[in-house]
Design an enzyme around this catalytic site. Structure first.
Site, PDB file in Angstrom:
ATOM      1  N   TRP A 160       0.890  -1.292   0.006  1.00  0.00           N
ATOM      2  CA  TRP A 160       0.053   0.194  -0.025  1.00  0.00           C
ATOM      3  C   TRP A 160       0.812   1.007  -0.073  1.00  0.00           C
ATOM      4  O   TRP A 160       0.236   2.244  -0.201  1.00  0.00           O
ATOM      5  CB  TRP A 160      -1.048  -0.002   1.379  1.00  0.00           C
ATOM      6  CG  TRP A 160      -0.202  -0.128   2.509  1.00  0.00           C
ATOM      7  CD1 TRP A 160      -0.147  -1.275   3.267  1.00  0.00           C
ATOM      8  CD2 TRP A 160       0.617   0.577   3.413  1.00  0.00           C
ATOM      9  NE1 TRP A 160       0.619  -1.444   4.068  1.00  0.00           N
ATOM     10  CE2 TRP A 160       1.080   0.084   4.425  1.00  0.00           C
ATOM     11  CE3 TRP A 160       1.027   1.937   3.192  1.00  0.00           C
ATOM     12  CZ2 TRP A 160       1.927   0.451   5.433  1.00  0.00           C
ATOM     13  CZ3 TRP A 160       1.771   2.517   4.266  1.00  0.00           C
ATOM     14  CH2 TRP A 160       2.445   1.576   5.247  1.00  0.00           C
ATOM     15  N   ARG A 169       6.536  -0.937 -11.832  1.00  0.00           N
ATOM     16  CA  ARG A 169       8.078  -1.418 -11.711  1.00  0.00           C
ATOM     17  C   ARG A 169       7.912  -2.786 -11.964  1.00  0.00           C
ATOM     18  O   ARG A 169       9.108  -3.263 -12.122  1.00  0.00           O
ATOM     19  CB  ARG A 169       8.640  -1.215 -10.141  1.00  0.00           C
ATOM     20  CG  ARG A 169      10.076  -0.704 -10.046  1.00  0.00           C
ATOM     21  CD  ARG A 169      10.365  -0.225  -8.509  1.00  0.00           C
ATOM     22  NE  ARG A 169      10.188  -1.038  -7.560  1.00  0.00           N
ATOM     23  CZ  ARG A 169      10.986  -0.941  -6.365  1.00  0.00           C
ATOM     24  NH1 ARG A 169      11.302  -0.002  -6.171  1.00  0.00           N
ATOM     25  NH2 ARG A 169      10.795  -1.673  -5.219  1.00  0.00           N
ATOM     26  N   LYS A 184      -2.069  -8.238  -7.990  1.00  0.00           N
ATOM     27  CA  LYS A 184      -2.776  -8.019  -6.874  1.00  0.00           C
ATOM     28  C   LYS A 184      -2.387  -7.064  -5.895  1.00  0.00           C
ATOM     29  O   LYS A 184      -1.472  -6.980  -5.265  1.00  0.00           O
ATOM     30  CB  LYS A 184      -2.837  -9.268  -5.727  1.00  0.00           C
ATOM     31  CG  LYS A 184      -4.119  -9.157  -4.794  1.00  0.00           C
ATOM     32  CD  LYS A 184      -3.966  -9.982  -3.647  1.00  0.00           C
ATOM     33  CE  LYS A 184      -2.868  -9.283  -2.689  1.00  0.00           C
ATOM     34  NZ  LYS A 184      -3.694  -7.903  -2.085  1.00  0.00           N
ATOM     35  N   PRO A 185      -3.107  -5.610  -5.986  1.00  0.00           N
ATOM     36  CA  PRO A 185      -2.644  -4.615  -5.078  1.00  0.00           C
ATOM     37  C   PRO A 185      -3.093  -4.690  -3.679  1.00  0.00           C
ATOM     38  O   PRO A 185      -3.898  -5.745  -3.422  1.00  0.00           O
ATOM     39  CB  PRO A 185      -3.757  -3.369  -5.694  1.00  0.00           C
ATOM     40  CG  PRO A 185      -4.585  -4.048  -6.226  1.00  0.00           C
ATOM     41  CD  PRO A 185      -4.106  -5.318  -6.916  1.00  0.00           C
ATOM     42  N   LYS A 187      -5.024  -4.504  -0.196  1.00  0.00           N
ATOM     43  CA  LYS A 187      -6.587  -3.964  -0.052  1.00  0.00           C
ATOM     44  C   LYS A 187      -6.836  -2.760   0.290  1.00  0.00           C
ATOM     45  O   LYS A 187      -7.796  -2.168   0.264  1.00  0.00           O
ATOM     46  CB  LYS A 187      -7.265  -5.029   0.556  1.00  0.00           C
ATOM     47  CG  LYS A 187      -6.843  -5.137   2.050  1.00  0.00           C
ATOM     48  CD  LYS A 187      -7.928  -5.863   3.020  1.00  0.00           C
ATOM     49  CE  LYS A 187      -7.297  -6.290   4.191  1.00  0.00           C
ATOM     50  NZ  LYS A 187      -6.554  -7.518   4.224  1.00  0.00           N
ATOM     51  N   GLY A 238       6.756  -6.212  -0.398  1.00  0.00           N
ATOM     52  CA  GLY A 238       6.141  -6.183   0.722  1.00  0.00           C
ATOM     53  C   GLY A 238       7.023  -6.615   2.052  1.00  0.00           C
ATOM     54  O   GLY A 238       8.108  -6.416   1.917  1.00  0.00           O
ATOM     55  N   SER A 239       6.255  -7.089   2.990  1.00  0.00           N
ATOM     56  CA  SER A 239       6.848  -7.294   4.607  1.00  0.00           C
ATOM     57  C   SER A 239       7.758  -8.626   4.345  1.00  0.00           C
ATOM     58  O   SER A 239       7.604  -9.425   3.590  1.00  0.00           O
ATOM     59  CB  SER A 239       5.974  -7.450   5.493  1.00  0.00           C
ATOM     60  OG  SER A 239       5.243  -8.502   5.302  1.00  0.00           O
ATOM     61  N   GLU A 260      11.099  -8.144  -2.860  1.00  0.00           N
ATOM     62  CA  GLU A 260      11.643  -6.767  -2.410  1.00  0.00           C
ATOM     63  C   GLU A 260      11.026  -6.528  -0.966  1.00  0.00           C
ATOM     64  O   GLU A 260       9.540  -5.995  -0.907  1.00  0.00           O
ATOM     65  CB  GLU A 260      10.677  -5.431  -3.624  1.00  0.00           C
ATOM     66  CG  GLU A 260      11.284  -5.766  -4.798  1.00  0.00           C
ATOM     67  CD  GLU A 260      12.728  -5.252  -5.045  1.00  0.00           C
ATOM     68  OE1 GLU A 260      13.454  -4.634  -4.049  1.00  0.00           O
ATOM     69  OE2 GLU A 260      13.444  -5.693  -6.171  1.00  0.00           O
TER      70      GLU A 260
END
Ligand code: NAP
Length: 489
Positions: A160, A169, A184-185, A187, A238-239, A260
């Protein structure tokens, strides 16, 4: 364009799933609410996919793969180029949308949109430079021919914090290489990605090449896609925690993987640094995106002889930043993404305080609706403070002093983390800067710069910050396989 434009911009964005070139509701009819973090109020609802929708998206991507791979690189590149131009032309609307769903100030949204568009321009140029080689084997008879082919349908999962750029990217090089994809972005911020899909359609992207699914439960919806052998590539931003899980899942079909992940960037101010430049760089490295960036400077190590000067000036500048709803003119720092993130930042600051850190600026959450936290500077932060070990993802700068002649100690402290995304060094001696840069265990280093991101450069980390590179000449490699053909004359 400001607050008043919000409702119109919002009304123009499709709020359904984008599958096989069509906008459609989720099979179950489910929808999820998107909220404005500056007010805590709902903005709108979007379709929420379940597994059957995700599989339908993969079916569409798999069906389109062969014809897309056979589409001329020039055609693929020109679609990206048109999409680049459309993003630039619509930057005002996209910025309002991004600020509403993510919270960053309009000026920062404009910055991200320009950065996001650059990936399409860059990869429109890379699409026609996919090479191979022709060589002679040592035996003098066999010819070694290599060619590059698209890996196949990709699953691209984005966070997000940069709702558009983390997508372009990945989407830019995938399109350039001839891959189809399911995107999938996150939510919390699906709207920028849905708006991007309309732009790619207008730019001429064929049906099925890009499919976008938003989901309430990411794990339950994406798991079956990763378990499907038709997905040949997984690219995730993400994490680290979720990244670890996805790498394990991808082992079943040995998909190509790019990760990443999180960061814990050290920012080193050496004794010979230009302190004015270091303060400006620190503001950028810390406060870009309100501190919610994987590249955010998370720990400041400052030579003792420059510590007071640096800490005082940096704290003054941080205290002067205007915090508020990013749609209002002049606001420099927006809210954090949600209450959970603000609670985490509050806890890290409290822990630092309890262990003896001095608060030079800010230090607390701010009242009112929305998830605001005051820009904060902590000095005398002890080594065992949690904030030095964890990714803060908020507007907090902990400072630690080191003895002027103990550069080795500062490097050791900088490297004492499982993460390795980026580091920043301030010094007037470029040779010294390069020496320190080479000793730091990170994928990227900024010397006398507070920002390293560029579409033309390979972005990525080492250790628990992941692997793979996005952008630069390397970015397209993540979406290509090398095929070797042995030819005997
Ligand atoms: P996150 O919780 O890991 O989520 C990232 C994405 O993964 C979201 O789309 C999320 O969906 C999805 N997801 C969550 N659990 C999943 C699962 N089990 N299976 C499949 N997908 C899953 O991270 P975040 O909080 O959004 O983003 C912040 C993190 O991203 C930070 O650690 C930051 O450092 C990192 N980041 C890294 C880079 C980089 O380039 N290295 C750039 C930006 C951010 P939902 O949101 O819908 O749950």
């Amino acid at each position: 364009m400001t607050v008043a434009a919000g409702p119109t911009v919002l009304a123009d964005v499709p709020k359904e799933l984008f599958i096989g070139g069509a906008w459609r509701p989720a099979a179950s009819g489910a929808r999820l609410s998107v909220e404005n973090p500056a007010t805590g109020a709902p903005l709108c609802e979007v379709a929420a996919a379940d597994v059957s929708d995700a599989i339908a998206a993969l079916d569409a991507a798999a069906d389109a793969q062969a014809s897309w791979a056979a589409t001329a690189p020039r055609v693929r590149g020109e679609i990206l180029r048109r999409a680049y131009e459309l993003i630039v032309a619509r930057a005002d609307e996209l910025a309002v949308l991004m600020t509403m769903e993510m919270g960053k100030p309009l000026s920062e949204s404009h910055g991200e949109i320009a950065y996001a568009a650059e990936f399409f321009r860059w990869f429109s140029e890379e699409a026609v430079r996919i090479g191979g080689r022709f060589g002679l084997a040592p035996d003098g008879g066999t010819r070694v021919v290599t060619t590059r082919q698209p890996v196949g349908p990709c699953l691209l999962i984005t966070p997000w914090n940069f709702p558009l750029a983390m997508g372009t990217r990945k989407i830019g090089p995938a399109i350039a290489a001839g891959c189809t994809m399911v995107v999938k972005p996150a939510k919390q911020t699906p709207l920028s990605m849905l708006a991007l899909a309309t732009i790619l359609v207008e730019a001429g992207l064929p049906d099925g090449v890009l499919n976008v699914v938003v989901a309430e439960s990411a794990g339950a919806t994406m798991g079956p896609l990763i378990a499907d052998p038709r997905i040949r590539k997984l690219s995730f931003t993400g994490s680290t925690e979720v990244g670890r899980r996805l790498v394990a899942q991808s082992a079943q079909h040995l998909q190509r993987v790019s990760m990443e992940l999180g960061g814990n960037a050290p920012f080193l101010v050496l004794a010979d640094a230009d302190v004015d430049a270091a303060v400006e760089g620190a503001l950028l490295a810390k406060m870009r995106n309100g501190g919610e960036a994987c590249t955010a400077a998370n720990r400041f190590y400052v030579a003792a002889s420059r510590h007071e000067e640096f800490a005082t000036r940096f704290a003054e500048r941080m205290a002067d930043l205007r915090v508020g709803n990013g749609l209002e003119p002049g606001v420099q720092v927006g809210p954090l993404i949600d209450e959970a993130q603000r609670a985490k930042v509050t806890e890290l600051v409290e822990d630092g305080r309890e262990r003896g850190a001095t608060v030079l600026a800010g230090g607390d959450p701010l009242d009112g609706p929305g998830y605001f936290f005051a820009p904060t500077v902590l000095a005398d932060v002890p080594d065992d403070a949690a904030i030095l070990g964890e990714e803060t993802f908020g507007p907090v700068a902990p400072i630690v002093a080191f003895a002027d002649d103990d550069e080795e100690g500062a490097i050791r402290a900088a490297n004492a983390t499982e993460y390795g995304l980026v580091a920043y060094i301030y010094t007037r001696d470029v040779g010294r800067g390069l020496r320190v840069a080479e000793a730091l265990d990170t994928g990227m280093v900024g010397i006398n710069r507070g920002v390293v991101s560029s579409a033309a450069a390979p972005f990525g980390g080492v250790k628990a910050s992941g692997f793979g590179r996005e952008g630069g000449a390397e970015g397209i490699d993540e979406y290509l396989e090398t095929k070797y053909i042995a030819v005997d004359r």
